[in-house]
Design a protein around this motif. Structure first.
Motif: not given
Length: 414
Positions: A80-107
């Motif tokens: 299939x087509x190539x997909x960009x990797x999940x970068x640090x900025x993506x992960x941090x933004x997800x953690x910030x927005x998901x905080x209203x739903x539950x806990x998450x960790x970026x590593x």
């Protein structure tokens, strides 16, 4: 002579022949004890392990680059087509927005082949260095035995601090030396040890967290000079019932961050962290089959013993049977009396067997690891059904023999 009188007569016979009843019931009790005891121990141990797995992230789910590497995803033999990797900025933004739903960790695993130095001592280049945040250890169920976890300030500013495994301490420090607040070197920088992990043990020849170093994820992101690091997000589910719903919410948040268009495939992967729990259930299933088989074999031996005793009982009570037939008892009522007597003996033995089995099973489980008291209601019900079946199967032949006795010959029997 009706059924009620037959039941009373069977109970009276059990009471009169108390020693025989106790010995016969003991045979059944041993079989039921082995069956219920093993199955109770298996279920109790499984419950203990599941409690441990809940702390190790059995109800978590991971979000990572599609195809695990951020490269081309392959499905049904087609690239299939190539997909960009999940970068640090993506992960941090997800953690910030998901905080209203539950806990998450970026590593992110920075490298699995790092050489750690301290003065003249150094390790082999087989140490794994991972950039994590302050929620990584709690969500993954990794405990700090000495020292502490990362602080919010250390995570925010990416301080040169680290948490290390026990194997690293054994390699770089003397036996009685305190490693906390001491410095080690890797990646050309000095890091201060602020925590030492609890010993995890080896699985499959590896050392896991024992041979690992954790540093603040922002500190690790500074080492990504070529932009090749891949970041993973682990979100903590509130409970297994809501896991699918929370995964759906996480998918929506991540699609928004990644700007995946309507109708387009996800540019990331989201998977449950339940493979260990599923494997445990499979193993527990095999153990139950083994336990049930062993218990069933024991019960077969017990049923043969019961049949032998019931045959002796028929011989001893030949004259009694003759008198009852002379008074008008039909072969059906004679069979009923002996079958009911066999079932009563089995149920008496079953009650004691269940009590002993539950006790022994829980003692074994709590000896292996501390846990609560488990009462396996399903296996208790199964045990009583088995007792009735054993009573019927073991008592039928003696009962049939008794019903066929000639009343005249029986009356003449001494």
């Amino acid at each position: 002579m009706n059924l009620t009188e037959n039941i009373k007569e069977a109970l009276r016979s059990v009471k009169i022949n108390l020693l025989r009843t106790v010995l016969t019931g003991a045979i059944i009790a041993i079989g039921i004890t082995s069956l219920v005891g093993m199955l109770t121990a298996i279920d109790a141990i499984k419950a203990q392990i599941e409690d441990s797995f809940s702390g190790l992230g059995a109800n978590n789910f991971d979000i990572r680059s599609r195809g695990f590497s951020g490269g081309r995803a392959v499905q049904d033999g087609k690239t299939e087509k190539s997909y960009p990797a999940v970068k640090f900025r993506d992960a941090q933004e997800f953690k910030s927005e998901y905080s209203s739903i539950g806990l998450s960790t970026v590593y992110s695993t920075l490298s699995g082949a790092v050489e750690i130095k301290r003065g003249s001592k150094k390790t082999n280049p087989n140490i794994r260095v991972t950039g994590v945040d302050d929620l990584y250890l709690p969500i993954k169920g990794i405990k700090v035995e000495e020292g502490r976890n990362f602080s919010n300030t250390e995570i925010e500013y990416g301080s040169n601090v680290c948490i290390v495994g026990t194997e690293l301490i054994d390699l770089l420090f003397e036996k009685e030396e305190n490693a906390l607040n001491k410095q080690i070197s890797f990646f050309g920088n000095r890091y201060t040890i602020i925590g030492i992990l609890e010993k995890q043990g080896s699985v499959g020849g590896g050392s896991g967290a024992d041979r690992a170093v954790f540093i603040p994820v922002i500190n690790g992101s500074r080492l990504d000079r070529r932009g090749t690091f891949r970041y993973t997000i682990t979100a903590s589910g509130s409970n297994p019932i809501n896991l699918e719903y929370e995964m759906g919410q996480a998918t929506g948040v991540m699609r928004k961050i990644r700007q995946d268009g309507i109708g387009e495939d996800d540019s990331f992967e989201i998977t449950k962290s339940q493979t260990v729990g599923e494997s445990l259930e499979e193993v527990a299933g095999y153990l139950r089959i083994g336990g049930f088989t062993i218990g069933f074999i024991t019960l077969v031996g017990a049923s043969i013993g019961l049949m032998n005793i019931m045959m002796v009982s028929v011989t001893e009570r030949t004259r009694e049977i003759g008198i009852r037939k002379a008074l008008g008892a039909t072969p059906l009522r004679i069979r009923q009396q002996f079958l009911i007597e066999a079932i009563v003996i089995c149920l008496i033995g079953g009650v004691f067997g269940v009590i002993l089995g539950i006790g022994i099973g829980n003692i074994v489980a709590n000896t292996i690891g501390p846990g609560g008291f488990l009462i396996p209601w399903i296996w208790i019900l199964v045990s009583f059904v088995i007792c009735v079946f054993v009573g019927l199967s073991s008592g039928y032949i003696p009962a049939f023999k008794a019903s066929k006795l000639d009343p005249i010959e029986s009356l003449r029997y001494e």
